[in-house]
Design a protein around this motif. Sequence first.
Motif, mmCIF file in Angstrom:
data_model
loop_
_atom_site.group_PDB
_atom_site.id
_atom_site.type_symbol
_atom_site.label_atom_id
_atom_site.label_comp_id
_atom_site.label_asym_id
_atom_site.label_seq_id
_atom_site.Cartn_x
_atom_site.Cartn_y
_atom_site.Cartn_z
ATOM 1 N N ASN A 151 0.853 -1.188 0.000
ATOM 2 C CA ASN A 151 0.000 0.000 0.000
ATOM 3 C C ASN A 151 0.892 1.242 0.000
ATOM 4 N N ILE A 152 0.738 2.068 -1.001
ATOM 5 C CA ILE A 152 1.627 3.219 -1.184
ATOM 6 C C ILE A 152 1.604 4.152 0.019
ATOM 7 N N SER A 153 0.452 4.309 0.632
ATOM 8 C CA SER A 153 0.344 5.241 1.759
ATOM 9 C C SER A 153 1.186 4.818 2.958
ATOM 10 N N THR A 154 1.572 3.522 3.017
ATOM 11 C CA THR A 154 2.361 3.040 4.155
ATOM 12 C C THR A 154 3.863 3.163 3.920
ATOM 13 N N VAL A 155 4.283 3.477 2.692
ATOM 14 C CA VAL A 155 5.709 3.579 2.381
ATOM 15 C C VAL A 155 6.266 4.865 2.995
ATOM 16 N N THR A 156 7.329 4.730 3.771
ATOM 17 C CA THR A 156 7.946 5.908 4.390
ATOM 18 C C THR A 156 9.141 6.405 3.575
ATOM 19 N N LEU A 157 9.925 5.483 3.047
ATOM 20 C CA LEU A 157 11.075 5.874 2.227
ATOM 21 C C LEU A 157 11.552 4.684 1.408
ATOM 22 N N LYS A 161 20.340 0.487 -2.882
ATOM 23 C CA LYS A 161 21.444 -0.304 -2.333
ATOM 24 C C LYS A 161 22.048 -1.151 -3.456
ATOM 25 N N GLY A 162 22.900 -0.558 -4.252
ATOM 26 C CA GLY A 162 23.511 -1.269 -5.363
ATOM 27 C C GLY A 162 22.473 -1.647 -6.402
ATOM 28 N N ASP A 163 22.355 -2.940 -6.695
ATOM 29 C CA ASP A 163 21.370 -3.423 -7.670
ATOM 30 C C ASP A 163 20.003 -3.646 -7.037
ATOM 31 N N TYR A 164 19.854 -3.259 -5.771
ATOM 32 C CA TYR A 164 18.605 -3.479 -5.052
ATOM 33 C C TYR A 164 18.084 -2.165 -4.473
ATOM 34 N N ILE A 165 16.824 -2.197 -4.051
ATOM 35 C CA ILE A 165 16.269 -1.074 -3.302
ATOM 36 C C ILE A 165 15.659 -1.609 -2.019
ATOM 37 N N LEU A 166 15.744 -0.807 -0.975
ATOM 38 C CA LEU A 166 15.110 -1.129 0.301
ATOM 39 C C LEU A 166 13.854 -0.277 0.424
ATOM 40 N N ILE A 167 12.701 -0.937 0.479
ATOM 41 C CA ILE A 167 11.427 -0.239 0.629
ATOM 42 C C ILE A 167 11.003 -0.337 2.092
ATOM 43 N N LYS A 168 10.942 0.801 2.769
ATOM 44 C CA LYS A 168 10.521 0.814 4.169
ATOM 45 C C LYS A 168 9.064 1.249 4.259
ATOM 46 N N ILE A 183 10.943 2.554 -9.413
ATOM 47 C CA ILE A 183 9.886 2.718 -8.421
ATOM 48 C C ILE A 183 9.403 4.162 -8.354
ATOM 49 N N GLU A 184 10.258 5.107 -8.730
ATOM 50 C CA GLU A 184 9.878 6.518 -8.654
ATOM 51 C C GLU A 184 8.658 6.827 -9.506
ATOM 52 N N VAL A 185 8.546 6.179 -10.674
ATOM 53 C CA VAL A 185 7.418 6.455 -11.559
ATOM 54 C C VAL A 185 6.121 5.873 -11.019
ATOM 55 N N LYS A 186 6.214 4.993 -10.029
ATOM 56 C CA LYS A 186 5.016 4.375 -9.475
ATOM 57 C C LYS A 186 4.503 5.103 -8.237
ATOM 58 N N LEU A 187 5.297 6.018 -7.737
ATOM 59 C CA LEU A 187 4.922 6.731 -6.514
ATOM 60 C C LEU A 187 4.313 8.086 -6.857
ATOM 61 N N PRO A 188 3.187 8.430 -6.242
ATOM 62 C CA PRO A 188 2.547 9.721 -6.545
ATOM 63 C C PRO A 188 3.441 10.901 -6.198
ATOM 64 N N LYS A 189 3.590 11.805 -7.156
ATOM 65 C CA LYS A 189 4.528 12.912 -6.999
ATOM 66 C C LYS A 189 4.128 13.877 -5.894
ATOM 67 N N GLU A 190 2.824 13.920 -5.603
ATOM 68 C CA GLU A 190 2.404 14.845 -4.545
ATOM 69 C C GLU A 190 2.804 14.363 -3.154
ATOM 70 N N LEU A 191 3.159 13.077 -3.033
ATOM 71 C CA LEU A 191 3.559 12.526 -1.732
ATOM 72 C C LEU A 191 5.058 12.258 -1.636
ATOM 73 N N PHE A 192 5.671 11.857 -2.739
ATOM 74 C CA PHE A 192 7.053 11.388 -2.681
ATOM 75 C C PHE A 192 8.000 12.318 -3.428
ATOM 76 N N LEU A 193 9.213 12.400 -2.899
ATOM 77 C CA LEU A 193 10.224 13.270 -3.491
ATOM 78 C C LEU A 193 11.590 12.602 -3.371
ATOM 79 N N LYS A 194 12.337 12.619 -4.455
ATOM 80 C CA LYS A 194 13.713 12.142 -4.419
ATOM 81 C C LYS A 194 14.581 13.258 -3.861
ATOM 82 N N VAL A 195 15.071 13.078 -2.635
ATOM 83 C CA VAL A 195 15.825 14.139 -1.954
ATOM 84 C C VAL A 195 17.332 13.919 -2.055
ATOM 85 N N HIS A 196 17.713 12.762 -2.560
ATOM 86 C CA HIS A 196 19.138 12.408 -2.654
ATOM 87 C C HIS A 196 19.250 11.327 -3.720
#
Length: 238
Positions: A151-157, A161-168, A183-196
């Motif tokens: 559920n997208i609303s539960t994703v915090t960050l 990590k190399g060839d992998y990603i850690l979804i918290k 994964i960035e294209v699947k996350l709503p832009k109004e909620l998520f931001l790539k900060v680094h």
Amino acid sequence: MNCIIIDDEMMARAIISQMISSRKDLNVLEEFSNAMQAIKFLNHNQVDAIFLDIHMPDFTGFDFIQTIKNPPKVILITSDKNFAIEAFEYECIVDYLVKPISEDRFEKAVQKLRTATTIAESVVKSSDEVTATDTADEFYINIDRRLIKINISTVTLVEAKGDYILIKTENKNYTVHSTLKKIEVKLPKELFLKVHRSYIINTKKIIDIEDNSVLIGKDVIPVSRANRPELMQRLNLL
């Protein structure tokens, strides 16, 4: 599905090739008597499945799997039952056949291969396609050959990590073979931001901001200078 056969015994290769030839959705591209020849082939060719003998001179089937990057689906073939537990430690291995192989047992292995390939293709399609709208409530990830709904609303960050990603998420963390870009294209832009370059955050989960970092849960996430202005614009400042 395009396949290759790797077995140092010519008769064993012939038997597997004959079994494959009776199945319309399988096609043998090449046969190899040793793993090194197969590695050279795979450096320039893509296959969907490998029928792989465990016992080969100088280079075992497990050595082979560990050597190649992103191995395709593998059906192991051996005369020794004692490797079954070790075999299923590898995500790419879909079945384990013990010689001599019967037609019925071979068909079961091929069916497992078809199922695993279908699941993998659905995950890749889901990862590669940009959603038509940013209002989707969930996405799916592939963990140990299972599709798990997030559920997208539960994703915090999300952390690279190399060839992998850690979804918290609020309840659990998941490590997935993917990239931040996918994964960035699947996350709503109004909620998520790539900060680094290594982090995407849910801006609604920010607890505190100090200098060039944000606190999300117990995680201190760095914010690059380039991304800080957009982050500040997102905040509802008094």
